[in-house]
Motif scaffolding. Structure first.
Motif, mmCIF file in Angstrom:
data_model
loop_
_atom_site.group_PDB
_atom_site.id
_atom_site.type_symbol
_atom_site.label_atom_id
_atom_site.label_comp_id
_atom_site.label_asym_id
_atom_site.label_seq_id
_atom_site.Cartn_x
_atom_site.Cartn_y
_atom_site.Cartn_z
ATOM 1 N N GLY A 52 66.958 51.715 -40.484
ATOM 2 C CA GLY A 52 67.519 51.555 -39.403
ATOM 3 C C GLY A 52 66.908 51.974 -38.135
ATOM 4 N N MET A 53 65.691 51.492 -37.860
ATOM 5 C CA MET A 53 64.668 52.053 -36.691
ATOM 6 C C MET A 53 65.121 51.057 -35.270
ATOM 7 N N PRO A 54 65.540 51.794 -34.009
ATOM 8 C CA PRO A 54 65.689 51.150 -33.095
ATOM 9 C C PRO A 54 64.684 50.437 -32.662
ATOM 10 N N SER A 55 64.482 49.315 -32.119
ATOM 11 C CA SER A 55 63.383 48.466 -31.691
ATOM 12 C C SER A 55 62.324 48.969 -30.768
ATOM 13 N N VAL A 56 62.746 49.916 -29.964
ATOM 14 C CA VAL A 56 62.073 50.774 -28.703
ATOM 15 C C VAL A 56 61.267 51.666 -29.650
#
Length: 440
Positions: free
Chosen positions: A348-352
């Motif tokens: 679950g990596m934030p898109s930024v």
């Protein structure tokens, strides 16, 4: 007697080997097999080691910031204040991953505008010109104070270093676009295009959402923020270029890399089906102009990229000087706000953060490559494994056969990981490896 021969034929080891090989051959592109290939790819990425670019900084719209500044979305004036701070700190370029597709209208602004219109059309203006001029000045100041889009646009103008995102809808165009794109988008179109042969082309799109004109016109550049999930939903590639009818547009990551090197869209060279070149950086891609992004692992207990809180920067806890000459990426990491993506190193990596890995991959040339000869080598290995199962394995004793099969399996796995970790080359070898085990 004929029936006995038929049964014997069906039970023959070579026939079973042939049958298994054919089953695997026709299931090569199945979701199960392709997912297995991606899992092995992810393991290769995690086993690889590279040093990320130290030019990239991330400012996160995180839980702490929302707790202090209120529910998201905030008034755009707040984001403008952050841009003012970064401009004072002499950030090189600023990539804002927040979409600005609609104006942010304060309810008070609408009422003030209606009051102004009413008074302007009433007898008050004619009978009280001096009072009207004074009242009109107050109304204009109130409108300016409530116009958050205008405040953000002013901050972008002062900074002159902000890049924004747009979003395309994938699909094959059937006609012509409904309307032409605004000039602030058209100036980002790529014109230095070379034919790489084989009729390859970028991913086609049919529609696009762009920033509102007030903000888009002040942007230093605009790039798309589209992603192309794999068969298992994971993000492993970056479409550096997409096509919109007869035009090609870059990703935000590509534009950030270019602008950080003082380059413009005209300095980006696209060789269809093969590569994208930014200045002296040559990025090998797949036929659809997608780069296999390198994802950097944490090192010595420290994250690959330092993430600072939006609120800490805004409140002055972090000095602006920290971002001098940096590529600053602004985006959400807060629960319920951030768009989370599955990557080789995170579920679950934030898109930024994904954007940070992508920009670093471009600047450091840390990307994985599927060589042009991969197709032939992969098929040759599959054929050799099939022939081993059909011809050689039935003639070996159980012990020797197990030893040979085990050795070949280890060779395939080691080759996969060595090529990825030392040469950044990806060959899909899980199909022949799985065939080898099942066939044995």
């Amino acid at each position: 007697m004929a029936n006995i021969k038929k049964v014997t034929f069906l039970k023959a080891d070579w026939f079973v080997g042939l049958l298994v090989a054919l089953v695997f051959l026709f299931s090569a592109n199945s979701e199960l097999m392709q997912s297995l290939e991606r899992k092995a790819y992810d393991m290769g990425v995690r086993a690889s080691s590279r040093v990320p670019s130290d030019k990239i900084a991330i400012i996160a719209i995180d839980d702490e910031s929302i707790a202090n500044l209120g529910r998201w979305p905030w008034p755009r004036e707040v984001q403008g204040k952050l841009l003012d701070i970064l401009a004072n700190g002499h950030a090189k370029v600023i990539g804002n991953t927040v979409f600005f597709f609609e104006p942010q209208i304060d309810s008070g602004l609408d009422y003030v505008s209606k009051i102004g219109e009413f008074l302007a059309n009433s007898s008050f203006k004619r009978s009280n010109p001096a009072e009207w001029d004074q009242l009109n000045t107050i109304l204009q100041e109130a409108m300016s104070h409530l116009d958050n889009d205008k405040k953000l646009a002013d901050s972008m103008t002062k900074a002159n270093s902000v890049l924004l995102g747009m979003f395309f809808e994938f699909g094959e165009p059937q006609g012509k676009p409904d309307h032409s794109l605004p000039d602030f988008v058209l100036k980002n179109a790529l014109g230095n295009i070379k034919d790489g042969g084989a009729g390859a082309s970028p991913i086609p799109t049919t529609a696009v959402q762009v920033p509102i004109p007030l903000l888009g016109a002040q942007a230093l550049g605009i790039g798309h923020l589209n992603v192309t999930p794999d068969v298992d939903g994971g993000i492993r590639t970056e479409p550096l270029v997409v096509s919109y009818f007869d035009q090609l547009y870059p990703s935000l990551s590509l534009m950030l890399a270019a602008k950080s090197l003082n380059l413009d869209p005209k300095d980006i060279q696209v060789t269809l089906g093969k590569s994208v070149k930014v200045g002296n950086l040559n990025i090998t891609t797949d036929p659809m102009l997608r780069m296999h992004t390198f994802f950097y692992n944490d090192h010595d207990g420290k994250p690959a990229f330092q993430v600072d809180s939006f609120y800490d920067v805004l409140s002055g806890k972090i000095p602006p000087e920290k971002y001098r000459d940096k590529i600053v990426l602004i985006g959400a990491t807060a629960v319920g706000v951030a768009a989370l993506q599955v990557t080789p190193i995170s579920a679950g990596m934030p898109s930024v953060l994904t954007l940070a890995h992508t920009v670093s991959s471009i600047l450091k040339q840390d990307f994985f490559v599927v060589p042009t000869w991969a197709f032939w080598v992969e098929n040759a290995i599959f054929l050799l494994v099939a022939l081993y199962l059909i011809i050689l394995l039935p003639r070996l004793s159980a012990g020797i056969g197990a030893a040979v099969t085990g050795s070949l399996f280890v060779v395939l796995l080691v080759s996969h990981f060595v090529l990825m970790t030392t040469q950044a080359l990806w060959l899909q070898l899980m199909l022949p490896a799985t065939l080898l085990l099942v066939g044995h």
